[in-house]
Design a protein around this motif. Structure first.
Motif, PDB file in Angstrom:
ATOM      1  N   LYS A   1       0.831  -1.191   0.000  1.00  0.00           N
ATOM      2  CA  LYS A   1       0.000   0.000   0.000  1.00  0.00           C
ATOM      3  C   LYS A   1       0.875   1.255   0.000  1.00  0.00           C
ATOM      4  O   LYS A   1       0.647   2.168  -0.800  1.00  0.00           O
ATOM      5  N   ARG A   2       1.879   1.266   0.848  1.00  0.00           N
ATOM      6  CA  ARG A   2       2.777   2.433   0.895  1.00  0.00           C
ATOM      7  C   ARG A   2       3.492   2.623  -0.437  1.00  0.00           C
ATOM      8  O   ARG A   2       3.719   3.747  -0.881  1.00  0.00           O
ATOM      9  N   ALA A   3       3.842   1.489  -1.079  1.00  0.00           N
ATOM     10  CA  ALA A   3       4.511   1.578  -2.373  1.00  0.00           C
ATOM     11  C   ALA A   3       3.583   2.223  -3.414  1.00  0.00           C
ATOM     12  O   ALA A   3       4.022   3.049  -4.214  1.00  0.00           O
TER      13      ALA A   3
ATOM     14  N   TYR B   1     -10.516 -10.787   4.502  1.00  0.00           N
ATOM     15  CA  TYR B   1      -9.778  -9.740   3.804  1.00  0.00           C
ATOM     16  C   TYR B   1     -10.393  -8.394   4.152  1.00  0.00           C
ATOM     17  O   TYR B   1     -11.611  -8.221   4.008  1.00  0.00           O
ATOM     18  N   VAL B   2      -9.569  -7.474   4.587  1.00  0.00           N
ATOM     19  CA  VAL B   2     -10.061  -6.139   4.895  1.00  0.00           C
ATOM     20  C   VAL B   2      -9.517  -5.182   3.838  1.00  0.00           C
ATOM     21  O   VAL B   2      -8.307  -5.061   3.658  1.00  0.00           O
TER      22      VAL B   2
ATOM     23  N   TRP C   1     -10.167   5.518  -4.050  1.00  0.00           N
ATOM     24  CA  TRP C   1      -8.967   4.768  -3.626  1.00  0.00           C
ATOM     25  C   TRP C   1      -9.404   3.486  -2.940  1.00  0.00           C
ATOM     26  O   TRP C   1     -10.341   3.492  -2.127  1.00  0.00           O
ATOM     27  N   ASN C   2      -8.764   2.379  -3.293  1.00  0.00           N
ATOM     28  CA  ASN C   2      -9.046   1.128  -2.601  1.00  0.00           C
ATOM     29  C   ASN C   2      -7.807   0.274  -2.588  1.00  0.00           C
ATOM     30  O   ASN C   2      -7.062   0.217  -3.576  1.00  0.00           O
ATOM     31  N   HIS C   3      -7.535  -0.364  -1.471  1.00  0.00           N
ATOM     32  CA  HIS C   3      -6.357  -1.216  -1.350  1.00  0.00           C
ATOM     33  C   HIS C   3      -6.579  -2.222  -0.238  1.00  0.00           C
ATOM     34  O   HIS C   3      -7.174  -1.894   0.786  1.00  0.00           O
ATOM     35  N   LEU C   4      -6.089  -3.430  -0.464  1.00  0.00           N
ATOM     36  CA  LEU C   4      -6.132  -4.449   0.562  1.00  0.00           C
ATOM     37  C   LEU C   4      -5.284  -3.996   1.748  1.00  0.00           C
ATOM     38  O   LEU C   4      -4.138  -3.571   1.575  1.00  0.00           O
ATOM     39  N   ALA C   5      -5.870  -4.034   2.950  1.00  0.00           N
ATOM     40  CA  ALA C   5      -5.139  -3.587   4.129  1.00  0.00           C
ATOM     41  C   ALA C   5      -4.502  -4.760   4.855  1.00  0.00           C
ATOM     42  O   ALA C   5      -3.313  -4.738   5.177  1.00  0.00           O
ATOM     43  N   VAL C   6      -5.292  -5.785   5.108  1.00  0.00           N
ATOM     44  CA  VAL C   6      -4.784  -6.911   5.884  1.00  0.00           C
ATOM     45  C   VAL C   6      -5.654  -8.128   5.595  1.00  0.00           C
ATOM     46  O   VAL C   6      -6.819  -7.984   5.186  1.00  0.00           O
TER      47      VAL C   6
END
Ligand SMILES: [Zn+2]
Length: 130
Positions: A14-16, A98-99, A108-113
């Motif tokens: 995510k940071r990338a 999956y969160v 914006w959407n991204h897998l967190a954990v």
């Protein structure tokens, strides 16, 4: 509370992605592509967070929780509230959660954990060997 197993933190990816946007290597439309279904899930079943959207910085992201597992049958792939997970963790042997963080403002959407939940017991069988 339940115990989360096999936790996978997607923070690095995510940071990338965020870094690629900020440095201009990627355009925000490449990551702000939330599917209408995901946006609707965020609106109706999502859980608000205290974290601001890293892309538009205008509103906080919402967490949408999906569950997957062979035991879940028709519930597999469904969106669940975290309060549902407590019950499911007692009911099923193992399923993966999956969160996804979603910004309803910019998409914006991204897998967190992701992590495993469940009793960890073998499923009860109907008297058949194996
Ligand atoms: Zn946003």
């Amino acid at each position: 509370m339940w115990s989360q197993r096999a936790v996978v933190d997607y923070g690095l990816a995510k940071r990338a992605a965020i870094q690629s946007i900020r440095s201009g290597h990627m355009e925000s439309r490449d990551v702000c592509d939330a599917h209408p279904y995901l946006l609707r899930a965020a609106r109706t079943l999502g859980e608000p967070t205290d974290y601001g959207c890293p892309i538009c910085e205008r509103q906080n992201v919402t967490h949408v929780t999906y569950v997957y597992g062979d035991e879940l049958g028709r519930s597999a792939g469904r969106v669940k509230a975290s309060s549902d997970l407590v019950e499911m963790a007692r009911e099923y042997e193992e399923f993966r959660v999956y969160v996804v963080e979603v910004c309803q403002g910019c998409g914006w959407n991204h897998l967190a954990v992701s992590f495993l939940l469940g009793t960890g017991d073998p499923p009860a069988r109907g008297g058949l060997p194996g």
